[in-house]
Design an enzyme around this catalytic site. Structure first.
Site, PDB file in Angstrom:
ATOM      1  N   LYS A  22       0.832  -1.211   0.000  1.00 49.93           N
ATOM      2  CA  LYS A  22       0.000   0.000   0.000  1.00 49.93           C
ATOM      3  C   LYS A  22       0.866   1.260   0.000  1.00 49.93           C
ATOM      4  O   LYS A  22       0.656   2.162  -0.796  1.00 49.93           O
ATOM      5  CB  LYS A  22      -0.891  -0.006   1.244  1.00 49.93           C
ATOM      6  CG  LYS A  22      -1.575   1.311   1.510  1.00 49.93           C
ATOM      7  CD  LYS A  22      -2.488   1.266   2.716  1.00 49.93           C
ATOM      8  CE  LYS A  22      -1.840   1.694   4.013  1.00 49.93           C
ATOM      9  NZ  LYS A  22      -1.629   3.145   4.152  1.00 49.93           N
ATOM     10  N   ASN A  23       1.846   1.299   0.896  1.00 46.09           N
ATOM     11  CA  ASN A  23       2.612   2.535   1.039  1.00 46.09           C
ATOM     12  C   ASN A  23       3.610   2.744  -0.102  1.00 46.09           C
ATOM     13  O   ASN A  23       4.233   3.791  -0.188  1.00 46.09           O
ATOM     14  CB  ASN A  23       3.337   2.562   2.392  1.00 46.09           C
ATOM     15  CG  ASN A  23       2.357   2.768   3.536  1.00 46.09           C
ATOM     16  OD1 ASN A  23       1.178   3.060   3.304  1.00 46.09           O
ATOM     17  ND2 ASN A  23       2.829   2.612   4.762  1.00 46.09           N
ATOM     18  N   ARG A  92      -4.738  10.578   4.427  1.00 38.03           N
ATOM     19  CA  ARG A  92      -3.674  11.576   4.533  1.00 38.03           C
ATOM     20  C   ARG A  92      -2.673  11.498   3.385  1.00 38.03           C
ATOM     21  O   ARG A  92      -2.088  12.497   2.987  1.00 38.03           O
ATOM     22  CB  ARG A  92      -2.906  11.385   5.829  1.00 38.03           C
ATOM     23  CG  ARG A  92      -3.674  11.612   7.074  1.00 38.03           C
ATOM     24  CD  ARG A  92      -2.803  11.334   8.262  1.00 38.03           C
ATOM     25  NE  ARG A  92      -1.509  11.995   8.113  1.00 38.03           N
ATOM     26  CZ  ARG A  92      -1.273  13.271   8.388  1.00 38.03           C
ATOM     27  NH1 ARG A  92      -2.215  14.009   8.868  1.00 38.03           N
ATOM     28  NH2 ARG A  92      -0.078  13.783   8.191  1.00 38.03           N
ATOM     29  N   CYS A 116      -5.310  12.666  13.002  1.00 36.60           N
ATOM     30  CA  CYS A 116      -5.883  11.346  12.810  1.00 36.60           C
ATOM     31  C   CYS A 116      -6.159  10.752  14.179  1.00 36.60           C
ATOM     32  O   CYS A 116      -5.921  11.398  15.197  1.00 36.60           O
ATOM     33  CB  CYS A 116      -4.985  10.465  11.956  1.00 36.60           C
ATOM     34  SG  CYS A 116      -3.565   9.844  12.823  1.00 36.60           S
ATOM     35  N   ARG A 121      -0.263  14.643  13.591  1.00 37.62           N
ATOM     36  CA  ARG A 121       0.378  14.341  12.304  1.00 37.62           C
ATOM     37  C   ARG A 121       0.561  15.562  11.396  1.00 37.62           C
ATOM     38  O   ARG A 121      -0.156  15.737  10.406  1.00 37.62           O
ATOM     39  CB  ARG A 121      -0.396  13.222  11.580  1.00 37.62           C
ATOM     40  CG  ARG A 121      -0.370  11.942  12.376  1.00 37.62           C
ATOM     41  CD  ARG A 121      -0.860  10.771  11.586  1.00 37.62           C
ATOM     42  NE  ARG A 121       0.066  10.344  10.568  1.00 37.62           N
ATOM     43  CZ  ARG A 121      -0.161   9.303   9.776  1.00 37.62           C
ATOM     44  NH1 ARG A 121      -1.276   8.625   9.901  1.00 37.62           N
ATOM     45  NH2 ARG A 121       0.721   8.949   8.871  1.00 37.62           N
ATOM     46  N   PRO A 122       1.527  16.394  11.730  1.00 41.64           N
ATOM     47  CA  PRO A 122       1.757  17.620  10.959  1.00 41.64           C
ATOM     48  C   PRO A 122       2.299  17.360   9.550  1.00 41.64           C
ATOM     49  O   PRO A 122       2.771  16.263   9.261  1.00 41.64           O
ATOM     50  CB  PRO A 122       2.800  18.360  11.795  1.00 41.64           C
ATOM     51  CG  PRO A 122       3.502  17.299  12.588  1.00 41.64           C
ATOM     52  CD  PRO A 122       2.496  16.205  12.820  1.00 41.64           C
ATOM     53  N   ASP A 124       4.344  19.950   8.204  1.00 43.42           N
ATOM     54  CA  ASP A 124       5.291  21.065   8.077  1.00 43.42           C
ATOM     55  C   ASP A 124       6.535  20.718   7.254  1.00 43.42           C
ATOM     56  O   ASP A 124       7.050  21.539   6.510  1.00 43.42           O
ATOM     57  CB  ASP A 124       5.710  21.566   9.473  1.00 43.42           C
ATOM     58  CG  ASP A 124       6.277  20.438  10.329  1.00 43.42           C
ATOM     59  OD1 ASP A 124       5.634  19.384  10.419  1.00 43.42           O
ATOM     60  OD2 ASP A 124       7.380  20.602  10.895  1.00 43.42           O
ATOM     61  N   ASP A 304       4.095   0.678  12.144  1.00 43.78           N
ATOM     62  CA  ASP A 304       2.913   0.029  11.551  1.00 43.78           C
ATOM     63  C   ASP A 304       2.757  -1.429  11.989  1.00 43.78           C
ATOM     64  O   ASP A 304       1.763  -2.069  11.648  1.00 43.78           O
ATOM     65  CB  ASP A 304       2.969   0.110  10.016  1.00 43.78           C
ATOM     66  CG  ASP A 304       2.629   1.507   9.510  1.00 43.78           C
ATOM     67  OD1 ASP A 304       2.164   2.333  10.312  1.00 43.78           O
ATOM     68  OD2 ASP A 304       2.842   1.762   8.313  1.00 43.78           O
ATOM     69  N   ARG A 396      -8.728  -0.551   4.309  1.00 43.18           N
ATOM     70  CA  ARG A 396      -7.809   0.470   3.806  1.00 43.18           C
ATOM     71  C   ARG A 396      -6.453  -0.140   3.493  1.00 43.18           C
ATOM     72  O   ARG A 396      -5.722   0.391   2.651  1.00 43.18           O
ATOM     73  CB  ARG A 396      -7.616   1.566   4.863  1.00 43.18           C
ATOM     74  CG  ARG A 396      -8.822   2.457   5.053  1.00 43.18           C
ATOM     75  CD  ARG A 396      -8.448   3.660   5.867  1.00 43.18           C
ATOM     76  NE  ARG A 396      -7.129   4.122   5.432  1.00 43.18           N
ATOM     77  CZ  ARG A 396      -6.182   4.600   6.237  1.00 43.18           C
ATOM     78  NH1 ARG A 396      -6.398   4.693   7.519  1.00 43.18           N
ATOM     79  NH2 ARG A 396      -5.025   4.993   5.748  1.00 43.18           N
TER      80      ARG A 396
END
Ligand code: UD1
Length: 417
Positions: A22-23, A92, A116, A121-122, A124, A304, A396
């Site tokens: 997925k990632n 995200r 989340c 979970r920025p 920046d 994860d 997901r």
């Protein structure tokens, strides 16, 4: 809404095949925006997040087909640069369009993802990286609005390695003028896979997999064809399923090196792990020892896998200390695991998992993707029935998890709630 019902107590045996990561597929999908024309991505898992990213690309004007685990993404008709809130809020990773849109279109309007279930979970580091490459960024009405009249290479150093920011920067820098150096870059296999794809498109990325990545910008990238690497978190989850049931499971089409940090802990706890090329065999046993972990960026122990590992450690002898350093409050699974009888205390970013003789089935609620996997694992070993609601989270990130587990002998089904 569906729920998953697991009747625990059966040892898992047999073979299971892991799908594409997925990632890895999500940033590769947005990288297609860097070229005009049709790219083809194979070994794509059927996941809700892939469908969401497909919708994001379609909203931008791309034509996307998804058949038989193959995505075709034709960007010839892309005529928008807006990733709206209704899509970004569900995933995200939609932020991965930021770099490619700025690089290929000179502008992007991407909704801020927001928090989340387990923290703020920025983004920046994503924004700062785009600014370093010369983009002008404003935040307006919940949107990141970026303009770039031609990006230019730069040297960017991260205070902490971010997978998303590293990926976004590699993509943007792929079409920037001159050289970009990313220091303290994320080293995850998914970053290496993205670099490989950009290179297949004609890009010049080197050093992916190390902490310094160099990208020599090119004027044009071309569509390409790629095969997605196996999902190391799905691999790890099936390893945990074999282990927690004291079973004997062969995992096919995986990359054993990508789960080494997990295999090492398994071996220390008494679980047998045999690695072959693209294959792992996991043999569990009834009594395993607890082994502490600290999550950290790759090649460290993956955040994860923290929830699934905690499910496994809840029946291990001794007290296990699990520290979460990547997302410090990623513990929403803890109250649910406790409902199944686990003995877990939280102190700051650390969980102390005490030994219990066994877990017992109960109704529980999935709170996020990996938490759902942890609850399924706990359910596999719990006595009686575990009902897991809100299973849309699991869709997901895991394709047909209940079928794959059933094929290994689990008593698990999906039923309408
Ligand atoms: C990715 C993975 C996710 C995994 C995570 C960490 C995808 C689609 N998602 O998420 O499954 O759990 O890596 O391995 O690949 N941070 C900042 N500012 C930023 C960005 C990140 O402070 O702009 C912080 C985060 O809060 C976190 C750390 O950096 O503490 C690492 O996050 P990051 O690697 O960026 O995670 P994601 O890319 O969002």
């Amino acid at each position: 809404m569906d729920k998953i019902v697991v009747r625990g107590g059966l040892k898992l045996k047999g073979r299971v095949r892991v799908g594409g990561a997925k990632n890895a597929v999500l940033p590769v999908m947005t990288a297609c925006l860097l070229a005009r024309g049709e790219s083809v991505i194979e070994n794509v898992p059927r996941l809700a997040d892939v469908s969401t990213m497909k919708s994001v690309l379609e909203r931008l004007g791309a034509r996307v087909t998804f058949e038989d685990h193959t995505l075709s993404i034709d960007t010839s008709g892309v005529d928008s640069n807006e990733a709206p809130y209704d899509l970004v809020k569900t995933m995200r990773a939609s932020i991965y369009v930021l770099g490619p849109l700025l690089a290929s279109q000179g502008g992007a309007k991407v909704s801020l993802p927001g928090g989340c279930a387990w923290g703020p979970r920025p983004v920046d580091l994503h924004i700062r990286s785009m600014q370093e490459l010369g983009a002008k960024i404003d935040i307006d009405h919940g949107y990141i609005i970026g303009h770039a009249a031609g990006l230019r290479g730069s040297t960017i150093r991260y205070s902490m390695p971010s997978v998303g920011a590293t990926g976004n920067t590699m993509m943007a820098a792929g079409l920037a003028s001159g050289k970009t150096v990313i220091m303290n870059a994320a080293r995850e296999p998914e970053i290496t896979a993205l670099a490989d794809f950009i290179n297949l498109m004609g890009g010049k990325v080197s050093g992916a997999g190390t902490e310094t990545i160099e990208i020599e910008g090119v004027r044009r990238l071309s569509p390409a064809k790629v095969r997605i690497i196996p999902d190391r978190i799905e691999t790890g989850t099936f390893m945990a399923a074999g282990a927690i049931t004291a079973g004997n499971v062969v995992i096919d089409d995986c990359v054993p090196e990508h789960v080494e940090s997990l295999s090492r802990r398994f071996a220390q706890s008494g679980i047998k792990v045999e690695a072959r090329k693209n294959q792992l065999r996991v043999r569990g046993k009834r009594r395993i020892d607890s082994v502490d972990v600290v999550t950290s960026p790759y090649p460290g122990f993956p955040t994860d896998m923290q929830a699934q590992y905690m499910a496994l450690m809840s029946i291990a002898r001794g007290t296990c200390v699990i520290s979460e350093t990547v997302f410090k409050d990623r513990f929403t699974h803890v109250p649910e695991l406790r409902r199944l009888g686990a003995n877990i205390k939280i102190e700051g970013n650390t969980a102390h998992v005490g030994y219990v003789r066994g877990l017992s089935g109960a109704p529980v609620m999935a709170t996020d993707l990996r938490a759902s996997a942890a609850l399924i694992l706990a359910g596999l070993v719990a006595e009686g029935e575990t009902h897991i609601s809100r299973v849309y989270h699991i869709d997901r990130g895991y394709e047909a998890i209940e079928r794959k587990l059933r094929d290994l002998g689990a008593d698990i089904e999906r039923v309408p709630e």
